[in-house]
Scaffold this motif. Structure first.
Motif, PDB file in Angstrom:
ATOM      1  N   GLY A 191       0.885  -1.087  -0.101  1.00  0.00           N
ATOM      2  CA  GLY A 191       0.047  -0.098  -0.127  1.00  0.00           C
ATOM      3  C   GLY A 191       0.855   1.325   0.041  1.00  0.00           C
ATOM      4  O   GLY A 191       0.571   2.163  -0.667  1.00  0.00           O
ATOM      5  N   ILE A 192       2.005   1.336   0.712  1.00  0.00           N
ATOM      6  CA  ILE A 192       2.760   2.425   0.855  1.00  0.00           C
ATOM      7  C   ILE A 192       4.218   2.046   1.093  1.00  0.00           C
ATOM      8  O   ILE A 192       4.495   0.825   1.382  1.00  0.00           O
ATOM      9  N   ALA A 193       5.130   2.772   0.599  1.00  0.00           N
ATOM     10  CA  ALA A 193       6.598   2.488   1.106  1.00  0.00           C
ATOM     11  C   ALA A 193       7.161   3.448   2.127  1.00  0.00           C
ATOM     12  O   ALA A 193       7.303   4.761   1.721  1.00  0.00           O
ATOM     13  N   LEU A 194       7.253   3.189   3.238  1.00  0.00           N
ATOM     14  CA  LEU A 194       7.543   4.148   4.338  1.00  0.00           C
ATOM     15  C   LEU A 194       8.998   3.971   4.705  1.00  0.00           C
ATOM     16  O   LEU A 194       9.740   3.036   5.110  1.00  0.00           O
ATOM     17  N   GLY A 247      12.132  -1.390   7.679  1.00  0.00           N
ATOM     18  CA  GLY A 247      13.546  -1.225   7.358  1.00  0.00           C
ATOM     19  C   GLY A 247      14.004  -0.535   6.106  1.00  0.00           C
ATOM     20  O   GLY A 247      15.154  -0.527   5.844  1.00  0.00           O
ATOM     21  N   LEU A 248      13.002   0.122   5.444  1.00  0.00           N
ATOM     22  CA  LEU A 248      13.628   0.685   4.124  1.00  0.00           C
ATOM     23  C   LEU A 248      14.325   1.995   4.372  1.00  0.00           C
ATOM     24  O   LEU A 248      13.926   2.714   5.194  1.00  0.00           O
ATOM     25  N   THR A 249      15.218   2.140   3.540  1.00  0.00           N
ATOM     26  CA  THR A 249      16.038   3.292   3.289  1.00  0.00           C
ATOM     27  C   THR A 249      15.135   4.243   2.516  1.00  0.00           C
ATOM     28  O   THR A 249      14.057   3.593   1.763  1.00  0.00           O
ATOM     29  N   GLY A 250      15.471   5.395   2.202  1.00  0.00           N
ATOM     30  CA  GLY A 250      14.385   6.529   1.355  1.00  0.00           C
ATOM     31  C   GLY A 250      14.666   5.901  -0.106  1.00  0.00           C
ATOM     32  O   GLY A 250      13.879   5.998  -0.624  1.00  0.00           O
ATOM     33  N   GLU A 252      15.486   2.948  -1.095  1.00  0.00           N
ATOM     34  CA  GLU A 252      14.483   1.773  -1.254  1.00  0.00           C
ATOM     35  C   GLU A 252      13.081   2.048  -1.631  1.00  0.00           C
ATOM     36  O   GLU A 252      12.291   1.475  -2.317  1.00  0.00           O
ATOM     37  N   ALA A 253      12.702   2.926  -0.620  1.00  0.00           N
ATOM     38  CA  ALA A 253      11.284   3.274  -0.623  1.00  0.00           C
ATOM     39  C   ALA A 253      10.745   4.024  -2.020  1.00  0.00           C
ATOM     40  O   ALA A 253       9.818   3.653  -2.755  1.00  0.00           O
ATOM     41  N   ASP A 254      11.680   4.983  -2.643  1.00  0.00           N
ATOM     42  CA  ASP A 254      11.466   5.444  -3.765  1.00  0.00           C
ATOM     43  C   ASP A 254      11.468   4.586  -4.898  1.00  0.00           C
ATOM     44  O   ASP A 254      10.762   4.590  -5.800  1.00  0.00           O
ATOM     45  N   GLN A 255      12.288   3.551  -4.901  1.00  0.00           N
ATOM     46  CA  GLN A 255      12.595   2.550  -5.840  1.00  0.00           C
ATOM     47  C   GLN A 255      11.328   1.670  -5.802  1.00  0.00           C
ATOM     48  O   GLN A 255      10.674   1.259  -6.854  1.00  0.00           O
ATOM     49  N   LEU A 256      10.713   1.237  -4.794  1.00  0.00           N
ATOM     50  CA  LEU A 256       9.406   0.538  -4.587  1.00  0.00           C
ATOM     51  C   LEU A 256       8.250   1.216  -5.443  1.00  0.00           C
ATOM     52  O   LEU A 256       7.423   0.721  -6.254  1.00  0.00           O
ATOM     53  N   PHE A 257       8.211   2.609  -5.065  1.00  0.00           N
ATOM     54  CA  PHE A 257       7.187   3.293  -5.698  1.00  0.00           C
ATOM     55  C   PHE A 257       7.603   3.365  -7.344  1.00  0.00           C
ATOM     56  O   PHE A 257       6.555   3.252  -8.028  1.00  0.00           O
ATOM     57  N   GLN A 258       8.600   3.800  -7.698  1.00  0.00           N
ATOM     58  CA  GLN A 258       9.033   3.930  -8.963  1.00  0.00           C
ATOM     59  C   GLN A 258       8.747   2.701 -10.114  1.00  0.00           C
ATOM     60  O   GLN A 258       8.390   2.632 -11.151  1.00  0.00           O
ATOM     61  N   THR A 259       8.937   1.586  -9.393  1.00  0.00           N
ATOM     62  CA  THR A 259       8.847   0.395 -10.055  1.00  0.00           C
ATOM     63  C   THR A 259       7.275  -0.334  -9.872  1.00  0.00           C
ATOM     64  O   THR A 259       6.953  -1.212 -10.306  1.00  0.00           O
ATOM     65  N   GLY A 260       6.399   0.495  -9.226  1.00  0.00           N
ATOM     66  CA  GLY A 260       5.070   0.076  -9.276  1.00  0.00           C
ATOM     67  C   GLY A 260       4.928  -1.095  -8.149  1.00  0.00           C
ATOM     68  O   GLY A 260       3.871  -1.703  -8.239  1.00  0.00           O
ATOM     69  N   ARG A 261       5.769  -1.162  -7.241  1.00  0.00           N
ATOM     70  CA  ARG A 261       5.694  -2.139  -6.316  1.00  0.00           C
ATOM     71  C   ARG A 261       5.030  -1.844  -5.095  1.00  0.00           C
ATOM     72  O   ARG A 261       4.903  -2.322  -3.829  1.00  0.00           O
ATOM     73  N   ALA A 262       4.892  -0.363  -4.975  1.00  0.00           N
ATOM     74  CA  ALA A 262       4.225   0.402  -3.708  1.00  0.00           C
ATOM     75  C   ALA A 262       3.341   1.353  -4.432  1.00  0.00           C
ATOM     76  O   ALA A 262       3.509   2.123  -5.426  1.00  0.00           O
ATOM     77  N   ALA A 263       1.967   1.474  -4.022  1.00  0.00           N
ATOM     78  CA  ALA A 263       0.982   2.161  -4.653  1.00  0.00           C
ATOM     79  C   ALA A 263       1.026   3.600  -3.885  1.00  0.00           C
ATOM     80  O   ALA A 263       0.704   4.667  -4.614  1.00  0.00           O
ATOM     81  N   MET A 264       1.767   4.076  -2.862  1.00  0.00           N
ATOM     82  CA  MET A 264       1.937   5.454  -2.268  1.00  0.00           C
ATOM     83  C   MET A 264       3.401   5.584  -1.686  1.00  0.00           C
ATOM     84  O   MET A 264       4.080   4.454  -1.388  1.00  0.00           O
TER      85      MET A 264
END
Length: 419
Positions: A191-194, A247-250, A252-264
């Motif tokens: 749902g989100i990458a925090l 445990g995400l770094t910033g 890693e969170a950006d990469q999840l969103f950029q690749t469509g693996r996190a919606a927010m």
């Protein structure tokens, strides 16, 4: 005739000598330029705008040359610490605002107060009041803004639509947000990458949403009822329901969103260009409002001039150029950052050129700085706050135990500082 030939030969030899000397004379002229070294961490999508403004300054005059070194933020801070403590390093540094009291109290940077003049590009009246307070230490100015940023909620419109959510009406309250997070989580999508560590802080915004905080009136608030309320909402959402990886770094969170693996995701305007270039179909919205009202995080990277620099006047000329109306307008247009100059806040030219700048500017009225003015900011974040969050999200201890331990550690640190 012989006299003419001798004269012609002599003129030819002189001309040849002059022509031969031209490259050397050119080198001497070039060496007469004052070289200003500038270190910063603008490795992201906002890097091209930074490089272009440096190029514009270098070409605008013949006396000063900015030599810029860009490195990852964590590498920058590690390298700076050793260089500054040795009385070395660059003429200008670009660092997060939280380092102002750290470097100013250590004597590493110059008091810039004499260079700030009413009506100039370096007039503090041009900058947001909340930021002006953080540019100072012990009543003197040690920093000038490079940028001013707010955080917003990025959301993937395609993933919203696939989950049956209206991409034109993102969640506006915590209840709506939590429901959307649960709906969006599953089938390889979070749902989100925090971001939890090495990142622009995400979790303080969640604490502020219930009226919690890290420090209130000089004392720890990590074990307050308001802070515990936020932790007991968001801790289980990550730990038990998996709405975000832990445990995400910033990055890693950006990469999840950029690749469509996190919606927010929660981040600033510096990621707009990167997500656009990656082809993400996204928009931004204010971070949904919690029980305590709307809030987001403000951030700023600032210029400081090192005390060891032999070229302080020349360094100030570049900083003055950066804060000029034209340079600030270019920066906001190219990056989507809201302008640091208040006289550009409603400039139609800016917002016609970059809709993102207008969106990030819209949340400025309720933005807050994280641990502003705390000289032990780095220690508080890295040694107390982040370990508390990770202890909760990784289920190392209970929420109450993690908060109580962090509260005790923070109170001890704050007490030591007050002595």
């Amino acid at each position: 005739m012989k006299r003419f030939i001798r004269g012609f030969v002599l003129l030819t030899l002189v001309a040849a000598m002059v022509v031969g000397l031209l490259p050397a004379l050119g080198k001497v002229a070039a060496q007469e330029k004052t070289v200003i070294t500038f270190w910063n961490g603008f490795t992201g999508p906002d890097r091209p705008a930074m490089e272009e403004l440096v190029r514009q300054f270098n070409e605008s005059q013949d006396e000063i040359e900015i030599e810029m070194t860009i490195m990852p933020w964590d590498s920058l801070y590690q390298t700076l610490l050793g260089a500054l403590s040795a009385g070395e390093g660059p003429d200008i540094i670009g660092v997060n605002f939280n380092y102002v009291p750290v470097y100013a109290s250590s004597g590493y940077v110059t008091d810039l107060t004499p260079y700030l003049e009413e009506g100039s590009n370096l007039d503090p009246a041009l900058w947001p009041e909340s930021l002006v307070n953080l540019l100072q230490y012990d009543g003197k100015f040690y920093a000038v803004p490079i940028n001013f940023a707010t955080l917003m909620m990025y959301y993937n419109k395609d993933l919203f639509e696939q989950a049956g959510l209206d991409p034109e009406n993102p969640p506006a309250t915590w209840d709506e947000w939590i429901e959307a997070l649960r709906t969006l989580t599953g089938e390889g999508v979070y749902g989100i990458a925090l971001g939890e560590r090495q990142t622009i802080p995400n979790w303080p915004i969640l604490l502020w949403g219930t009226g919690g905080d890290l420090v209130i009136d000089g004392e720890s608030a990590l074990n307050s009822p308001e802070t515990l309320e936020a932790l007991n909402i968001w801790g289980p959402l990550v730990r038990d329901e998996g709405v975000s990886p832990f445990g995400l770094t910033g990055a890693e969170a950006d990469q999840l969103f950029q690749t469509g693996r996190a919606a927010m995701g929660i981040t600033g305007p510096w990621m707009v260009n990167g997500f656009l270039e990656a082809g993400v179909n996204f928009d931004v919205a204010p971070i949904p409002e919690g029980p305590a009202g709307p809030v987001t995080l403000a951030d700023s990277v600032v210029f400081m001039v090192t005390e060891s620099s032999p070229n302080k006047e020349a360094a100030i000329e570049f900083i003055d150029f950066w804060n000029s109306r034209d340079a600030q307008l270019y920066w906001s247009q190219e990056t989507g950052f809201p302008p640091a100059r208040l006289d550009l806040a409603d400039d139609p030219e800016l917002f016609e050129a970059n809709e993102w700048a207008a969106k990030f500017a819209s949340v400025v009225p309720y933005s807050r700085f994280f641990l502003g003015g705390q000289p032990d900011y780095v220690q508080i974040e890295n040694d107390i706050f982040v370990p508390m969050i990770q202890s909760i999200t990784q289920n190392v201890t209970s929420i109450e135990e993690a908060a109580a331990l962090a509260d005790e550690q923070l109170d001890a640190l704050l007490a030591d500082n007050s002595e």
